[in-house]
Design an enzyme around this catalytic site. Sequence first.
Site, mmCIF file in Angstrom:
data_model
loop_
_atom_site.group_PDB
_atom_site.id
_atom_site.type_symbol
_atom_site.label_atom_id
_atom_site.label_comp_id
_atom_site.label_asym_id
_atom_site.label_seq_id
_atom_site.Cartn_x
_atom_site.Cartn_y
_atom_site.Cartn_z
ATOM 1 N N CYS A 45 0.796 -1.230 0.000
ATOM 2 C CA CYS A 45 0.000 0.000 0.000
ATOM 3 C C CYS A 45 0.825 1.276 0.000
ATOM 4 C CB CYS A 45 -1.001 -0.008 1.153
ATOM 5 S SG CYS A 45 -0.360 0.473 2.778
ATOM 6 N N HIS A 84 -2.532 1.989 7.186
ATOM 7 C CA HIS A 84 -2.843 1.922 5.756
ATOM 8 C C HIS A 84 -2.895 3.336 5.203
ATOM 9 C CE1 HIS A 84 -4.347 0.516 1.949
ATOM 10 N NE2 HIS A 84 -5.377 1.338 2.031
ATOM 11 N N ASP A 99 -7.588 5.010 -3.707
ATOM 12 C CA ASP A 99 -6.726 4.029 -3.041
ATOM 13 C C ASP A 99 -6.347 2.949 -4.051
ATOM 14 O OD1 ASP A 99 -5.402 2.218 -1.475
ATOM 15 O OD2 ASP A 99 -7.013 1.943 -0.014
#
Length: 237
Positions: A45, A84, A99
Amino acid sequence: MQQLIARHTETIPFESLSPFLGEEVTLDIASLEDKLVTRNRGGYCFEHNVFFWRVLRQLGFEVTGLGGRVRWDWPAEVVTPRGHMLLLVTLESGRYLVDVGFGRITLTAALRFEPGVEQQTSHEPFRVARTDAEGSYALEAKVPGGWKALYTFDLVEQHLADYEVWNWYFAAHPRSPFVTGLVLAPSHERRNPTAGDRQRRAAERDAADGVPYSIARCAGAGRKVAPADRSALVGEK
């Protein structure tokens, strides 16, 4: 922006091979460009979203970095750490959640920041939902069985220094899930699936030697990876 997101998610795979293999994970733009573009690798991520954050800003977009707590496959009573990265992009038409770096179930389009509104993507429908905590939201996907939260987040701005600290933990701490386990989402599996494909995303765990792993699939079941073959996965896409 939607085209940039689609091209990114169908070209650059999600993979946590670097922390799993003991490789250093750095977030400076030169290292990210070398890994994701020049060497045709993927990342997790922080690598995906820091890279995409820099691209959007260079193109003139107004982008705010945010932080989330992963809820996917975690019991409701467990408090997970903030770990995250996601982005909030402000356009003339409003604010959008972006995202490109959640490996378990990838958001392949920008979502209007309109809590409670179901929004279709090329994969599952998604929505931003309000949580019980003031100022907190959850990103949810509509999967077989109903709505499932990917993570919770708020609108407090995060900076590269914050992401570097989180990145160190997930890349190097001996109890990090990315050090002890492996997640792969090949880029060709992140493209447009059929309606039936959406119901066949699979996650498997390696019981042979106790090392957890999952390969996120949009079409067909996940495949098992023999322990001796892990390093060879670096060349796959």
